[in-house]
Scaffold this active site. Structure first.
Site, mmCIF file in Angstrom:
data_model
loop_
_atom_site.group_PDB
_atom_site.id
_atom_site.type_symbol
_atom_site.label_atom_id
_atom_site.label_comp_id
_atom_site.label_asym_id
_atom_site.label_seq_id
_atom_site.Cartn_x
_atom_site.Cartn_y
_atom_site.Cartn_z
ATOM 1 N N THR A 19 4.913 87.599 15.037
ATOM 2 C CA THR A 19 3.449 87.695 15.187
ATOM 3 C C THR A 19 2.979 89.017 14.631
ATOM 4 O O THR A 19 3.607 90.043 14.871
ATOM 5 C CB THR A 19 3.077 87.690 16.681
ATOM 6 O OG1 THR A 19 3.356 86.405 17.189
ATOM 7 C CG2 THR A 19 1.612 88.027 16.908
ATOM 8 N N ASP A 30 1.232 84.758 24.162
ATOM 9 C CA ASP A 30 0.531 85.957 24.629
ATOM 10 C C ASP A 30 -0.516 86.460 23.633
ATOM 11 O O ASP A 30 -1.439 87.173 24.005
ATOM 12 C CB ASP A 30 1.556 87.095 24.825
ATOM 13 C CG ASP A 30 2.290 87.381 23.508
ATOM 14 O OD1 ASP A 30 2.894 86.444 22.962
ATOM 15 O OD2 ASP A 30 2.204 88.521 23.012
ATOM 16 N N THR A 80 4.773 91.564 20.419
ATOM 17 C CA THR A 80 5.353 90.400 19.748
ATOM 18 C C THR A 80 6.664 90.066 20.449
ATOM 19 O O THR A 80 7.307 90.937 21.022
ATOM 20 C CB THR A 80 5.566 90.685 18.241
ATOM 21 O OG1 THR A 80 6.246 89.576 17.649
ATOM 22 C CG2 THR A 80 6.373 91.940 17.990
ATOM 23 N N GLY A 105 6.216 85.053 24.150
ATOM 24 C CA GLY A 105 4.920 85.150 24.832
ATOM 25 C C GLY A 105 5.005 84.902 26.324
ATOM 26 O O GLY A 105 4.369 85.589 27.131
HETATM 27 C C1 SD4 Z 1 4.142 83.828 21.015
HETATM 28 N N1 SD4 Z 1 4.410 86.206 20.948
HETATM 29 O O1 SD4 Z 1 3.439 82.891 20.654
HETATM 30 C C2 SD4 Z 1 4.228 85.028 20.148
HETATM 31 C C3 SD4 Z 1 5.308 84.804 19.192
HETATM 32 C C4 SD4 Z 1 5.571 85.997 18.421
HETATM 33 O O2 SD4 Z 1 6.126 86.935 16.573
HETATM 34 O O3 SD4 Z 1 5.497 87.124 18.769
HETATM 35 N N2 SD4 Z 1 5.872 85.826 17.241
HETATM 36 O O4 SD4 Z 1 4.813 83.807 22.034
#
Ligand code: SD4
Length: 316
Positions: A149, A180, A200, A203
């Site tokens: 992310t 998140d 990141t 989440g």
């Molecule tokens: C999630 N935190 O949807 C995000 C995924 C993520 O890099 O960080 N991707 O849980």
């Protein structure tokens, strides 16, 4: 002083472009939008914008958020499909005092009404990844624990701070699953009188510690961003292990309103990109050694290899 920090190597070109805008006096929000749009538009990143990996039903559902650290305005979209730049929609929503977080069809209706660019976000490469994963896992589809992310914190020459996130979330997630990234305090938080943070990783676990808010809170108590990031990640990692026996991937970046920054992670292989007034934009790799997170400038070889693996031809 202006500055920008972002999660992962993929943000380098985006924050370089955003940094040039800040150098010329642009507002933090404009520079951040440019930085994240560049990443959303780049087809070879598998977890942000176009080319992002799909959910279990082979649909690309995207999450994004924007927060203004002066006014605390927040805008967010979750599980939005078929729009090129979720960050633009989130930023636009931050101007609303109510209805500023919209999900799925509601978010798409708003984006359509506001004239944002429609785009089929499922790339051919993402389809190949999907089919391969379906074959590998036979009947059982399990969310892929991968994470890239993008989370950006920006400080402009007027001392304003903003934060934004954009992601396709977890590969093979359930339809409607929200991570998140669009959740205030979890994926992002900014207060121009203190600083901003973004997260990141997994989440579901990042949310359990409201980790971005926690980092800003620690900075407000007087901690340097580096200490704030380490305390927040190490504490959440330890609490999760104590209560649940394991902790998912947790990685964070933060910056205070002096342009000082910090990062922390509980995994191997976390990278971040940073640019600040008077400095060349750069990528660093982060290692957690007994609770201390050490940054090391990424080598040319590492950087070349990163791009080559992202852009390598894919076969089914
Ligand atoms: C999630 N935190 O949807 C995000 C995924 C993520 O890099 O960080 N991707 O849980």
């Amino acid at each position: 002083m202006w500055a920008m920090i972002a999660t992962w190597r993929m943000a380098l070109e985006g924050i370089t472009a955003g940094g040039e805008m800040l150098e010329h006096g642009a507002a933090a929000g404009e520079a951040l939008e440019k930085a994240i749009c560049d990443i959303e538009d780049f087809p070879y990143y598998k977890s942000v914008g176009y080319g992002g990996l799909p959910n279990e039903e082979m649909e690309v559902e995207l999450d994004a958020a924007y927060m203004d650290g002066n006014t605390f305005d927040i805008g967010a979209v979750a599980a939005i499909k078929d729009f090129a730049n979720p960050i633009k929609v989130a930023k636009r929503l931050s101007a609303e005092s109510v209805n500023c977080m919209l999900v799925s069809e509601g978010a798409e209706k708003f984006a359509h009404k506001e004239g944002f660019e429609r785009k089929n976000m499922l790339s051919d490469r993402a389809k190949i990844h999907y089919r391969k994963r379906v074959k590998e896992t036979a009947q059982e589809l399990r969310p892929y624990i991968g994470h890239d992310t993008v989370g950006v914190v920006a400080l402009d020459q007027h001392g304003k701070m903003v934060v934004g996130t954009s992601t396709s979330g977890l590969f093979m997630k359930k339809k409607g699953r929200v991570g998140d990234s669009p959740i205030s305090g979890s994926g992002f938080y900014a207060d121009s009188t203190v600083g901003g943070a973004s997260a990141t990783g997994l989440g579901e676990d990042l949310m359990k510690g409201c980790i971005s808010y926690e980092i800003v809170r620690l900075m407000k108590e007087g901690h340097h961003p580096q200490a704030a990031c380490e305390i927040a990640v190490n504490n959440l990692d330890a609490e999760l292990k104590k209560r649940r026996g394991k902790a998912g991937d947790l990685s964070v970046v933060a910056m205070n309103n002096k342009g000082e920054y910090g990062v922390a992670t509980n995994i191997e292989g976390f990278s971040f990109a940073v640019c600040r007034e008077g400095e060349t934009p750069a990528v660093y790799l982060v290692k957690n050694v007994d609770g201390k997170c050490i940054h090391e400038l990424a080598s040319e070889e590492w950087l070349n290899n990163y791009m080559q693996t992202r852009m390598a031809p894919l076969s089914e």
